[in-house]
Enzyme design. Sequence first.
Site, PDB file in Angstrom:
ATOM      1  N   THR A  99       8.820  76.325 -13.469  1.00 20.41           N
ATOM      2  CA  THR A  99       7.553  76.667 -14.117  1.00 20.41           C
ATOM      3  C   THR A  99       6.393  76.192 -13.256  1.00 20.41           C
ATOM      4  O   THR A  99       6.445  75.111 -12.668  1.00 20.41           O
ATOM      5  CB  THR A  99       7.466  75.985 -15.500  1.00 20.41           C
ATOM      6  OG1 THR A  99       8.636  76.315 -16.245  1.00 20.41           O
ATOM      7  CG2 THR A  99       6.231  76.428 -16.255  1.00 20.41           C
ATOM      8  N   THR A 100       5.339  76.990 -13.183  1.00 20.50           N
ATOM      9  CA  THR A 100       4.151  76.599 -12.424  1.00 20.50           C
ATOM     10  C   THR A 100       2.945  76.519 -13.364  1.00 20.50           C
ATOM     11  O   THR A 100       2.992  76.977 -14.496  1.00 20.50           O
ATOM     12  CB  THR A 100       3.859  77.604 -11.301  1.00 20.50           C
ATOM     13  OG1 THR A 100       3.642  78.912 -11.861  1.00 20.50           O
ATOM     14  CG2 THR A 100       5.013  77.679 -10.311  1.00 20.50           C
ATOM     15  N   LYS A 143       1.707  88.250 -13.478  1.00 21.28           N
ATOM     16  CA  LYS A 143       1.634  86.799 -13.274  1.00 21.28           C
ATOM     17  C   LYS A 143       0.386  86.255 -13.946  1.00 21.28           C
ATOM     18  O   LYS A 143      -0.699  86.821 -13.813  1.00 21.28           O
ATOM     19  CB  LYS A 143       1.622  86.463 -11.778  1.00 21.28           C
ATOM     20  CG  LYS A 143       1.733  84.965 -11.516  1.00 21.28           C
ATOM     21  CD  LYS A 143       2.060  84.680 -10.063  1.00 21.28           C
ATOM     22  CE  LYS A 143       2.181  83.185  -9.800  1.00 21.28           C
ATOM     23  NZ  LYS A 143       3.262  82.569 -10.591  1.00 21.28           N
ATOM     24  N   GLY A 198       1.709  78.703  -7.977  1.00 16.86           N
ATOM     25  CA  GLY A 198       2.231  77.367  -7.707  1.00 16.86           C
ATOM     26  C   GLY A 198       2.632  77.199  -6.257  1.00 16.86           C
ATOM     27  O   GLY A 198       2.445  76.130  -5.666  1.00 16.86           O
ATOM     28  N   HIS A 245       0.646  88.516  -5.969  1.00 20.95           N
ATOM     29  CA  HIS A 245       1.774  88.641  -6.883  1.00 20.95           C
ATOM     30  C   HIS A 245       1.607  89.872  -7.779  1.00 20.95           C
ATOM     31  O   HIS A 245       0.540  90.489  -7.806  1.00 20.95           O
ATOM     32  CB  HIS A 245       1.917  87.385  -7.751  1.00 20.95           C
ATOM     33  CG  HIS A 245       2.516  86.226  -7.020  1.00 20.95           C
ATOM     34  ND1 HIS A 245       1.781  85.405  -6.193  1.00 20.95           N
ATOM     35  CD2 HIS A 245       3.795  85.744  -6.986  1.00 20.95           C
ATOM     36  CE1 HIS A 245       2.567  84.469  -5.689  1.00 20.95           C
ATOM     37  NE2 HIS A 245       3.793  84.644  -6.155  1.00 20.95           N
ATOM     38  N   GLY A 254      14.093  79.992 -21.354  1.00 18.64           N
ATOM     39  CA  GLY A 254      13.362  81.178 -20.910  1.00 18.64           C
ATOM     40  C   GLY A 254      14.310  82.227 -20.372  1.00 18.64           C
ATOM     41  O   GLY A 254      14.012  82.916 -19.397  1.00 18.64           O
TER      42      GLY A 254
END
Length: 377
Positions: free
Chosen positions: A199-200, A259, A265, A255, A108
């Site tokens: 990662t969430t 997002k 998370g 956020h 990523g």
Amino acid sequence: MAGKTQAKRPMIKTSPKAAPKAATKTAPAAGSKNAAAKTPPAKGKPLAENTKNLKAAAPKIVAAPAKPAPAPTAKPAPAAAKPAAPLAKAGPKPKRQLSGATRVGIAGCAGRMGQMLLKMLSQAPGVLVVGGTERRGSPALGMDLGALAGTEPFGITVGDDPALLFDSADVVIDFTNPSATALHAGYAAKNGTAHVIGTTGLDTDQQAAVARAAQRAPIVMAANMSLGVNLLEMVVEQMARILDTDWDIEVVEMHHRHKIDAPSGTALALGEAAARGRGTTLRRVAKRGRDGQAGPRAKGEIGFAALRGGDVVGDHTVIFAADGERVEVTHKASSRELFARGAVKAVLWAAGKGPGLYTMKDVLGFSVGGGTSNGGQ
């Protein structure tokens, strides 16, 4: 009479003929006894010469068992090489120790966090960036990693093969999406590569895939890699342990507009910390949003509210509210650099660790009450 006796003595000398016959029965161990017995020694050859022939044949009898002797020694060698095969894949670890640099790949690498990580990792001492990947079809494919990092060219282009990335790196840091991260964990397990996951939004099956991979590779999984947020988790757990269910707990997060998962998370990790403090699990008490005629608030539940807008990096507040008073603890992030700094710490910490599922509390060296979080995923 004397003459007759002398005439018989040469016949006694012919007894060597019987000796070779006895020898021929013994010498050809692998041959037919009847064939050996019927074969007479050569005429006119003295006993000494026949004895030499027997001695010459003797080494052949000894040599026959000597040839297979090395074979049992040679056979275990390939057998020993088979267990070493997995270690061959972990070969980069000794090379890292010799070169003094930890080889890092970024899954990523073209995302917001990926680009920040590229920049910070390229400047971090003891780190060598060896690759970066993006999803197939990404416009970043084929770009030099230096262009993404805003630095001098790396001489390495963005690829789309995570298997190659995990094979060539000591540690891979992963800020992608839940399905990709679960797949990447499998490559980490196959190669014994350390996997740092930011990662969430992973679901139960994806979390289970990561947990299975952690049996064969070191995996650091954290929804938030900043020291401040992990300290906040500790405080929330302690507060929830002290305050009874007369105190309502609400987690509010905000956020940026881009997002994609909610609650964040980090918000879920804070909810997990509060649930641990109360001796329960979040899935039993979570209330993830209210709408319409939701009715009165249930005692003991942990509520969530997710806000989105602008370019907010990440704000998290945990509210403990009782009759007549309220306690709020808040963390606000103003730059992604703080997450990237934590990620670099995690990368350097994970390099060379044994298999296991770790959190940022392990990386930072503190924990509360022996509870182990899975990063709030």
